[in-house]
Each structure stands twice: as C-alpha cells, then as structure tokens.
Design an enzyme around this catalytic site. Structure first.
Site, PDB file in Angstrom:
ATOM      1  N   HIS A 274       0.848  -1.191   0.000  1.00 11.40           N
ATOM      2  CA  HIS A 274       0.000   0.000   0.000  1.00 11.40           C
ATOM      3  C   HIS A 274       0.879   1.234   0.000  1.00 11.40           C
ATOM      4  O   HIS A 274       1.932   1.252   0.634  1.00 11.40           O
ATOM      5  CB  HIS A 274      -0.919   0.016   1.236  1.00 11.40           C
ATOM      6  CG  HIS A 274      -2.065   0.937   1.068  1.00 11.40           C
ATOM      7  ND1 HIS A 274      -1.980   2.267   1.349  1.00 11.40           N
ATOM      8  CD2 HIS A 274      -3.320   0.710   0.606  1.00 11.40           C
ATOM      9  CE1 HIS A 274      -3.143   2.831   1.072  1.00 11.40           C
ATOM     10  NE2 HIS A 274      -3.966   1.915   0.610  1.00 11.40           N
ATOM     11  N   ASP A 329      -7.793  -5.473   0.103  1.00  8.21           N
ATOM     12  CA  ASP A 329      -8.280  -6.436  -0.889  1.00  8.21           C
ATOM     13  C   ASP A 329      -7.928  -7.879  -0.553  1.00  8.21           C
ATOM     14  O   ASP A 329      -8.399  -8.798  -1.216  1.00  8.21           O
ATOM     15  CB  ASP A 329      -7.712  -6.086  -2.268  1.00  8.21           C
ATOM     16  CG  ASP A 329      -8.267  -4.769  -2.749  1.00  8.21           C
ATOM     17  OD1 ASP A 329      -9.488  -4.595  -2.659  1.00  8.21           O
ATOM     18  OD2 ASP A 329      -7.481  -3.908  -3.169  1.00  8.21           O
TER      19      ASP A 329
HETATM   20  C1  LIG Z   1      -0.770  -0.936  -4.029  1.00  6.56           C
HETATM   21  C2  LIG Z   1       0.535  -0.677  -4.773  1.00  6.56           C
HETATM   22  C3  LIG Z   1       0.219  -0.200  -6.199  1.00  6.56           C
HETATM   23  C4  LIG Z   1       1.275   0.425  -4.014  1.00  6.56           C
HETATM   24  O1  LIG Z   1       2.393   0.680  -4.693  1.00  6.56           O
HETATM   25  P1  LIG Z   1       3.493   1.768  -4.312  1.00  6.56           P
HETATM   26  O2  LIG Z   1       3.220   2.494  -3.078  1.00  6.56           O
HETATM   27  O3  LIG Z   1       3.694   2.544  -5.538  1.00  6.56           O
HETATM   28  O4  LIG Z   1       4.683   0.881  -3.987  1.00  6.56           O
HETATM   29  P2  LIG Z   1       5.756   0.461  -5.025  1.00  6.56           P
HETATM   30  O5  LIG Z   1       5.089  -0.202  -6.195  1.00  6.56           O
HETATM   31  O6  LIG Z   1       6.648   1.636  -5.309  1.00  6.56           O
HETATM   32  O7  LIG Z   1       6.518  -0.603  -4.194  1.00  6.56           O
HETATM   33  C5  LIG Z   1       7.493  -0.317  -3.216  1.00  6.56           C
HETATM   34  C6  LIG Z   1       8.342  -1.558  -3.067  1.00  6.56           C
HETATM   35  O8  LIG Z   1       7.520  -2.623  -2.557  1.00  6.56           O
HETATM   36  C7  LIG Z   1       7.420  -3.682  -3.513  1.00  6.56           C
HETATM   37  N1  LIG Z   1       6.016  -4.124  -3.545  1.00  6.56           N
HETATM   38  C8  LIG Z   1       4.927  -3.332  -3.453  1.00  6.56           C
HETATM   39  N2  LIG Z   1       3.809  -4.061  -3.493  1.00  6.56           N
HETATM   40  C9  LIG Z   1       4.210  -5.340  -3.612  1.00  6.56           C
HETATM   41  C10 LIG Z   1       3.503  -6.555  -3.706  1.00  6.56           C
HETATM   42  N3  LIG Z   1       2.166  -6.571  -3.703  1.00  6.56           N
HETATM   43  N4  LIG Z   1       4.206  -7.686  -3.835  1.00  6.56           N
HETATM   44  C11 LIG Z   1       5.559  -7.644  -3.857  1.00  6.56           C
HETATM   45  N5  LIG Z   1       6.285  -6.518  -3.766  1.00  6.56           N
HETATM   46  C12 LIG Z   1       5.612  -5.377  -3.636  1.00  6.56           C
HETATM   47  C13 LIG Z   1       7.828  -3.071  -4.851  1.00  6.56           C
HETATM   48  O9  LIG Z   1       8.361  -4.010  -5.746  1.00  6.56           O
HETATM   49  C14 LIG Z   1       8.855  -2.058  -4.407  1.00  6.56           C
HETATM   50  O10 LIG Z   1      10.052  -2.726  -4.145  1.00  6.56           O
HETATM   51  P3  LIG Z   1      11.476  -1.972  -4.292  1.00  6.56           P
HETATM   52  O11 LIG Z   1      11.472  -0.873  -3.274  1.00  6.56           O
HETATM   53  O12 LIG Z   1      12.455  -3.032  -4.029  1.00  6.56           O
HETATM   54  O13 LIG Z   1      11.513  -1.441  -5.694  1.00  6.56           O
HETATM   55  C15 LIG Z   1       1.394  -1.934  -4.830  1.00  6.56           C
HETATM   56  O14 LIG Z   1       1.703  -2.331  -3.526  1.00  6.56           O
HETATM   57  C16 LIG Z   1       0.729  -3.071  -5.587  1.00  6.56           C
HETATM   58  O15 LIG Z   1       0.802  -3.099  -6.819  1.00  6.56           O
HETATM   59  N6  LIG Z   1       0.076  -4.037  -4.876  1.00  6.56           N
HETATM   60  C17 LIG Z   1      -0.611  -5.146  -5.502  1.00  6.56           C
HETATM   61  C18 LIG Z   1      -1.956  -4.707  -6.003  1.00  6.56           C
HETATM   62  C19 LIG Z   1      -2.917  -4.434  -4.880  1.00  6.56           C
HETATM   63  O16 LIG Z   1      -3.085  -5.214  -3.968  1.00  6.56           O
HETATM   64  N7  LIG Z   1      -3.615  -3.288  -4.981  1.00  6.56           N
HETATM   65  C20 LIG Z   1      -4.625  -2.880  -4.046  1.00  6.56           C
HETATM   66  C21 LIG Z   1      -4.215  -1.674  -3.284  1.00  6.56           C
HETATM   67  S1  LIG Z   1      -5.358  -1.289  -2.001  1.00  6.56           S
END
Ligand SMILES: CC(C)(COP(=O)(O)OP(=O)(O)OC[C@H]1O[C@@H](n2cnc3c(N)ncnc32)[C@H](O)[C@@H]1OP(=O)(O)O)[C@@H](O)C(=O)NCCC(=O)NCCS
Length: 394
Positions: A274, A329
C-alpha cells in the site's frame, strides 16, 4: 528555449503531490499505547473501527458527504429518500439487456452509470438541489444496476428492490433473489463502510478531475468506476482470489512464491502493499479478517483461508522486511466468496461502497473548484520537417 521548457520537479504517479485540500478522510500510521506501529483510517475524524462497530453504511455515507453524523430525523429522511429511489428505469434495464453476458460487470456498471446521466437533465453546477438529488440517485441506483446485470447475464429478469430491507440487505436480496441471513447482511454493511472512502487514491483523483470540469455527477461516477477497475486498484480483490485459486493448496504456497520471485524478483503479489500503510497491516484488512472468521464460524470453513494465512506467513518471511503487508483487498475476497458473491462482482461491490466517497469528493471539489490542468515534461524534439508519405521509410 520556450516557456514550456521550464523544468518543474517530476514525480511519477504524482506520488506525494497534494492534489486537493480535503477534510473527508485521513490515512496514516501511528504508534499505539503498546509502542506498536499501526495504520489509521478516519472518516471525518472518526476512526474506522468505531464506524464499523456502531454505524451503518447509509449513516456513514451521510457523514462522508455532509461532513457530520446525522440526527435521527436527518438519517430517516436520507435513508427514506435513498430507499425510494432504488428502482431503475426500464430503458436502463433494456440497455443492460443488450450488454454481452460475457462482459465484465465493471464495464457494465461504468456504462450504466454514465447512461443514468441521460435521464436527469444537466444543471449549472453547483446547484444545491441538483447536487442533493444526484447524491440520492447514485447511492440508490448503483447497487440496483450491479444486481440487475448479475441476474440478466444469467438470463433472469432483475428483481425489484424491497422497501422493507435496508441498504445492504436489499442489495443482497436483489443479487441473489433471496432475503439474506441477518449476519450476512450485517457483514456486507460493514464491508461497505470499510470501502466507502480512502483519501486521494486513483479513482478519487479521477472523480475530482472530472468534477473539476463541471461534468455531470453521473459522468464523474462513471469515470471513477473505470479507474477503480484496474488490477492495481479495486480490481486487486478479484485478482487476489484468482491467485489463491491458482495456488490451490497450502503445500503449494512456498513453491508458488519462490517461482514468482524467480521469474520476476519484483513480482507484485495481489492484495499486498500500500502506498500509505507501509510496514503495517491495512486497518481494514484486520477488520475484514475478523469478519471472514465470523462467517466461517457460522457458515463453515473455507480452505482458501488456510492458503491465505500461509501466504501471509510466507510473504512476511520474503517481503516483510520491506514493509509489505496485506491491504484491504486481501481478505475482502474471502468474505465475499463465503457470501456466495461471484469473483467478478467483487470490484463492483467495492464500487457501490466507494460511490459515497466519490460523491463526497465531488461535492467538496465543487465548493472551491479550479479545473485540474497539470503540466508535463516534453521529451520530444522540435522543428522537424514534414516528410511526404512517399519519401518515408519503413
Ligand atoms: C498498491 C501498490 C500499487 C502500491 O504501490 P506503491 O506504493 O507505488 O509501492 P511500489 O510499487 O513503489 O513498491 C514499493 C516496493 O515494494 C514492492 N512491492 C509493493 N507491493 C508489492 C507486492 N504486492 N508484492 C511484492 N512486492 C511489492 C515493490 O516491488 C517495491 O520494491 P522496491 O522498493 O524493491 O523497488 C502496490 O503495492 C501493488 O501493486 N500491490 C498489488 C496490487 C494491490 O493489492 N492493490 C490494491 C491496493 S489497495
């Protein structure tokens, strides 16, 4: 060098850039009395835990939209108005009947929400009477449209809403053609509260951008439904369940995780991570996990829950050090599955709840509106010659 060449700081995804001033909700992380870090979510300053325990969805929608808890009389009026507008026009139903039954319910909802605007003539905004009516109509009719598409794609006629049932119970009744068990209806109501609002996420930003053009509220909601549909946002609950289905057994959890990370060390596990709740579990996930357990106690166990618990354990091992924990979720899909809701309706159920938050932001945006017009960093070249088509190379 032209004026457009000035280079403001670029933040992909506008991460951390405030897009509005808002008093609707708050998310953050705090340290509790035991010295532990925990996620915080408040609607109009009230903690989500208190609302989940004491409020109901209609009251919470009033709170979000109008900024305070209603009195008895106000809540009665608001509920009665919503309940009396739950029917949808036969032309909307006829239009929905033409949708392919294989289409995704989020696409059906987006199209139907936009079509609602055809029936309610446009007014100059903000017009308080029109705003109030649109709020009632959208809160009332969105669940009816979700349920109608579900029945129609099975070849059945949609059922009429029941005036004696409250918001959540009536939705379940229209969806399943059966009056729901009171516990199931209560759990659905809490799920709607938990999903009603969450500050400036992608679909809420979408609502505010569309609102800022003074587009009609049905278009605002349709644009937000479209934004919610993606797997990185609302679509994650459906993807989470598909992932648990793919894993299949508890024994397969570790090999699945290892395989995913081997193929792509940056693999995103659905239902985890998140933007705000970094290093803590989403407070809504904690409440939802509890609700899932209540449903299992009453209606029988779900083997997917064991897979989900094991996946949480294994990912804590692999990703926990990076602050990645379950989000809203992760457990909502298990709750909906136990209620017998089809997987591709999980995100539409999320949308039903989030309409309250989107409407609150629409209303707030109108109070102090300025059309969104961000800038860009141009990465192309300048003053290239026009090449006649015959002289162009493959
Ligand atoms: C929700 C989400 C988009 C938030 O993303 P964000 O704040 O932009 O975080 P980032 O994508 O920059 O991720 C930060 C780090 O955590 C990791 N990470 C984030 N979510 C992850 C996940 N679900 N599984 C594995 N690794 C994850 C990223 O690879 C990144 O790693 P790094 O620092 O080594 O590059 C992301 O966590 C995600 O795609 N989750 C899965 C989809 C989901 O459940 N969405 C519902 C949200 S309520």
């Amino acid at each position: 060098m032209t004026e457009g060449d000035r280079k403001p700081e670029y933040r992909p995804g506008l991460e951390g850039v405030p897009a509005a001033k808002s008093s609707i909700s708050y998310v953050g992380i705090q340290t509790n009395d035991l010295g532990e870090r925990e996620g915080v979510l408040e609607y109009r300053s009230i903690p989500i835990q208190a609302l989940a325990e004491h409020s109901n969805f209609v009251e919470t929608a009033f709170l979000l939209i109008w900024g305070r808890l209603p009195t008895h009389a106000e809540l009665d009026k608001f509920s009665t108005e919503i309940y009396s507008h739950r029917r949808i026009k036969y032309r909307i139903k006829d239009m929905m009947k033409c949708f392919p039954e294989t289409g995704h319910p989020m696409d059906a909802l987006q199209a139907s929400a936009a079509a609602l605007g055809l029936f309610y003539s446009r007014h100059t905004l903000p017009n308080p009477e029109y705003v109030g009516q649109a709020i009632i109509r959208l809160l009332a009719k969105i669940p009816t449209m979700v349920a109608a598409f579900q029945l129609m794609r099975k070849g059945n006629d949609p059922v009429m809403p029941r005036d004696d049932l409250d918001y959540a119970a009536n939705f379940l009744y229209m969806l399943t053609e059966k009056e729901p068990d009171p516990i199931v209806a209560k759990v659905m109501d809490v799920c709607l509260i938990l999903h009603a609002e969450h500050t400036m996420n992608a679909s809420t930003f979408s609502a505010r951008v569309t609102a800022s053009t003074l587009a009609d509220p049905y278009t605002v909601i349709a644009s937000s439904v479209g934004t919610l549909a993606g797997p990185l946002h609302g679509g994650a609950n459906e993807e989470t369940l598909l992932m648990l289905e793919k894993i299949g057994t508890v024994a397969n959890v570790r090999p699945y995780v290892e395989q995913c990370l081997k193929l792509d060390p940056k693999h995103k596990f659905m239902g985890f991570g998140h933007r705000v709740y970094k290093g803590v579990k989403d407070p809504r996930a904690i409440i939802l996990q509890n609700l899932a357990e209540q449903l299992f106690q009453k209606f029988g166990y779900d083997p997917y829950y064991d897979i989900a618990l094991e996946l949480e354990r294994v990912l804590e091992e692999y990703l926990g050090g990076r602050g990645i924990y379950p989000n809203v979720d992760y457990y909502s899909g298990l709750v909906y599955r136990k209620m017998g809701i089809p997987t591709d309706l999980f995100t539409p159920v999320f949308a039903i709840a989030r309409v309250a938050g989107w409407l609150a932001h629409w209303n707030e945006q109108l109070q102090e509106n300025r059309i969104f017009r961000p800038t860009q960093i141009y990465t192309g070249s300048h003053q290239q010659p026009y090449i006649a088509i015959d002289n162009r190379h493959e």
